[in-house]
Scaffold this motif. Structure first.
Motif, mmCIF file in Angstrom:
data_model
loop_
_atom_site.group_PDB
_atom_site.id
_atom_site.type_symbol
_atom_site.label_atom_id
_atom_site.label_comp_id
_atom_site.label_asym_id
_atom_site.label_seq_id
_atom_site.Cartn_x
_atom_site.Cartn_y
_atom_site.Cartn_z
ATOM 1 N N GLY A 31 57.951 23.928 7.866
ATOM 2 C CA GLY A 31 57.212 24.710 8.851
ATOM 3 C C GLY A 31 55.919 25.332 8.368
ATOM 4 O O GLY A 31 55.354 26.180 9.062
ATOM 5 N N LEU A 32 55.401 24.926 7.212
ATOM 6 C CA LEU A 32 54.117 25.463 6.770
ATOM 7 C C LEU A 32 53.016 25.019 7.738
ATOM 8 O O LEU A 32 52.942 23.845 8.104
ATOM 9 C CB LEU A 32 53.782 24.971 5.365
ATOM 10 N N PRO A 33 52.142 25.920 8.154
ATOM 11 C CA PRO A 33 51.073 25.538 9.093
ATOM 12 C C PRO A 33 50.155 24.477 8.484
ATOM 13 O O PRO A 33 49.862 24.496 7.284
ATOM 14 C CB PRO A 33 50.321 26.851 9.316
ATOM 15 N N LEU A 34 49.706 23.562 9.328
ATOM 16 C CA LEU A 34 48.773 22.516 8.918
ATOM 17 C C LEU A 34 47.376 22.854 9.441
ATOM 18 O O LEU A 34 47.244 23.495 10.485
ATOM 19 C CB LEU A 34 49.223 21.158 9.465
ATOM 20 N N PRO A 35 46.340 22.420 8.736
ATOM 21 C CA PRO A 35 44.975 22.647 9.242
ATOM 22 C C PRO A 35 44.809 22.043 10.637
ATOM 23 O O PRO A 35 45.400 21.006 10.961
ATOM 24 C CB PRO A 35 44.091 21.930 8.214
ATOM 25 N N GLU A 36 44.021 22.691 11.439
ATOM 26 C CA GLU A 36 43.798 22.209 12.800
ATOM 27 C C GLU A 36 43.274 20.775 12.784
ATOM 28 O O GLU A 36 42.390 20.432 12.001
ATOM 29 C CB GLU A 36 42.797 23.121 13.510
ATOM 30 N N GLY A 37 43.856 19.937 13.615
ATOM 31 C CA GLY A 37 43.446 18.549 13.716
ATOM 32 C C GLY A 37 44.197 17.606 12.803
ATOM 33 O O GLY A 37 43.983 16.391 12.856
ATOM 34 N N ARG A 78 56.832 19.564 7.618
ATOM 35 C CA ARG A 78 58.275 19.580 7.355
ATOM 36 C C ARG A 78 58.563 18.365 6.486
ATOM 37 O O ARG A 78 58.922 17.299 6.974
ATOM 38 C CB ARG A 78 59.049 19.581 8.667
ATOM 39 N N LEU A 79 58.362 18.585 5.203
ATOM 40 C CA LEU A 79 58.354 17.483 4.243
ATOM 41 C C LEU A 79 59.305 17.757 3.083
ATOM 42 O O LEU A 79 59.640 18.906 2.782
ATOM 43 C CB LEU A 79 56.940 17.286 3.677
ATOM 44 N N ARG A 80 59.688 16.683 2.429
ATOM 45 C CA ARG A 80 60.361 16.774 1.131
ATOM 46 C C ARG A 80 59.493 16.012 0.136
ATOM 47 O O ARG A 80 59.231 14.824 0.311
ATOM 48 C CB ARG A 80 61.772 16.190 1.193
ATOM 49 N N TRP A 97 60.836 29.212 -11.676
ATOM 50 C CA TRP A 97 59.427 28.800 -11.672
ATOM 51 C C TRP A 97 58.843 28.848 -10.270
ATOM 52 O O TRP A 97 57.699 29.255 -10.069
ATOM 53 C CB TRP A 97 59.335 27.396 -12.257
ATOM 54 N N LEU A 98 59.629 28.432 -9.267
ATOM 55 C CA LEU A 98 59.125 28.292 -7.905
ATOM 56 C C LEU A 98 59.535 29.459 -7.007
ATOM 57 O O LEU A 98 59.520 29.341 -5.786
ATOM 58 C CB LEU A 98 59.628 26.978 -7.315
ATOM 59 N N ALA A 99 59.872 30.595 -7.614
ATOM 60 C CA ALA A 99 60.361 31.730 -6.832
ATOM 61 C C ALA A 99 59.344 32.207 -5.802
ATOM 62 O O ALA A 99 59.702 32.674 -4.736
ATOM 63 C CB ALA A 99 60.745 32.879 -7.765
ATOM 64 N N GLY A 100 58.066 32.088 -6.089
ATOM 65 C CA GLY A 100 57.058 32.561 -5.142
ATOM 66 C C GLY A 100 56.480 31.482 -4.253
ATOM 67 O O GLY A 100 55.590 31.758 -3.449
ATOM 68 N N ALA A 101 56.954 30.269 -4.385
ATOM 69 C CA ALA A 101 56.411 29.153 -3.600
ATOM 70 C C ALA A 101 57.165 29.025 -2.272
ATOM 71 O O ALA A 101 58.342 29.366 -2.177
ATOM 72 C CB ALA A 101 56.523 27.848 -4.388
ATOM 73 N N PRO A 102 56.513 28.492 -1.230
ATOM 74 C CA PRO A 102 57.156 28.369 0.088
ATOM 75 C C PRO A 102 58.051 27.137 0.182
ATOM 76 O O PRO A 102 57.831 26.232 0.994
ATOM 77 C CB PRO A 102 55.957 28.270 1.032
ATOM 78 N N VAL A 103 59.057 27.085 -0.685
ATOM 79 C CA VAL A 103 59.998 25.960 -0.689
ATOM 80 C C VAL A 103 61.410 26.515 -0.565
ATOM 81 O O VAL A 103 61.680 27.673 -0.895
ATOM 82 C CB VAL A 103 59.860 25.115 -1.978
ATOM 83 N N ASP A 104 62.319 25.668 -0.106
ATOM 84 C CA ASP A 104 63.713 26.059 0.070
ATOM 85 C C ASP A 104 64.424 25.989 -1.286
ATOM 86 O O ASP A 104 64.617 24.903 -1.840
ATOM 87 C CB ASP A 104 64.380 25.122 1.079
ATOM 88 N N ALA A 105 64.815 27.144 -1.815
ATOM 89 C CA ALA A 105 65.436 27.186 -3.141
ATOM 90 C C ALA A 105 66.854 26.640 -3.150
ATOM 91 O O ALA A 105 67.408 26.400 -4.224
ATOM 92 C CB ALA A 105 65.432 28.632 -3.666
#
Length: 247
Positions: A31-37, A78-80, A97-105
């Motif tokens: 669900g991370l927003p994508l650039p318009e277009g 919505r990617l892997r 390492w990825l605690a602050g990244a927008p990924v599903d832990a």
């Protein structure tokens, strides 16, 4: 089949899984927003929009892009993203390492299944022409920091043993536990509750916390974080049973 990482003292079931270090990692972005277009059918463009949100080592590495079931149907990326690592790493290292990244832990847990099959669309066509794409990079693998730098933060110092001058030590430990669990983001709440419940159960075995208060603290914390209270009660019961304090 049960997916148990530890023996269950309540049922006698033995662990069926063990954690091992692996040379690959799958990062779930939901669900991370994508650039318009941005066209959701252009998986490479969607991945390039996501990579700046990851640690620098991932931005230059080659990866396999997989569109998950809701990509192209729900808004956002919505990617892997599958990466090869330059050394084997354990899930706990990757989670740190990825605690602050927008990924599903949750995908870093040894007992977490990762589904890879393409979804089935009954009565309609798949909105994506392809669900896999390869994104080349300057590096063939992600350079993982040394294990010494990815050691998880240890639990807080144990609460002092209550005595006449400090009867609220146990209450402070329970209040910290509730607040710490409640502050966790999605994907980290279950593992944090399990770790904190184990810490509280160890205090209970030494007489520093009332066992019956642990389930309430853990359940309250998870409820404040948006999870089911019953999950907290089960986690607390498991932790107490491991300390020989099954109710």
């Amino acid at each position: 089949m049960p997916r148990l990482l530890h023996d269950d003292p309540a049922t006698g079931e033995r662990a069926t899984l063990r954690e091992v270090a692996r040379r690959w990692v799958a990062l779930d972005v939901d669900g991370l927003p994508l650039p318009e277009g941005t066209d959701p059918r252009d998986l490479a463009a969607c991945a390039r929009a996501v990579l700046p949100r990851l640690p620098p080592a991932f931005r230059a590495a080659r990866c396999l892009i997989q569109a998950t079931a809701s990509h192209g149907i729900k808004p956002g990326a919505r990617l892997r993203l599958w990466f090869w690592l330059d050394r084997p790493a354990r899930g706990v290292e990757l989670a740190t390492w990825l605690a602050g990244a927008p990924v599903d832990a949750s995908v870093f847990r040894p007992a977490q299944p990762i589904y890879t099959a393409a979804p089935l669309f009954e009565g309609r066509r798949d909105p994506l022409p392809a669900r896999l794409a390869l994104l080349d990079g300057a590096e063939p693998a992600v350079r993982v920091p040394p294990a010494a730098l990815l050691t998880p933060t240890p639990p807080p110092p144990r609460a002092p043993r209550p005595h006449a001058a400090d009867d609220d030590a146990g209450a402070r430990a329970l209040a910290w536990a509730r607040a710490h669990i409640a502050a966790q983001r999605e994907g980290a709440r279950h593992d944090t509750a399990l770790s904190v419940a184990g810490w509280l159960a160890a205090l209970a075995r030494r007489g520093e916390v009332a066992p019956e208060a642990i389930a309430r603290a853990v359940a309250d914390g998870l409820a404040e974080a948006g999870k089911d209270r019953a999950e907290g009660e089960r986690i607390a019961a498991f932790a107490l049973a491991k300390e020989g304090l099954a109710r």
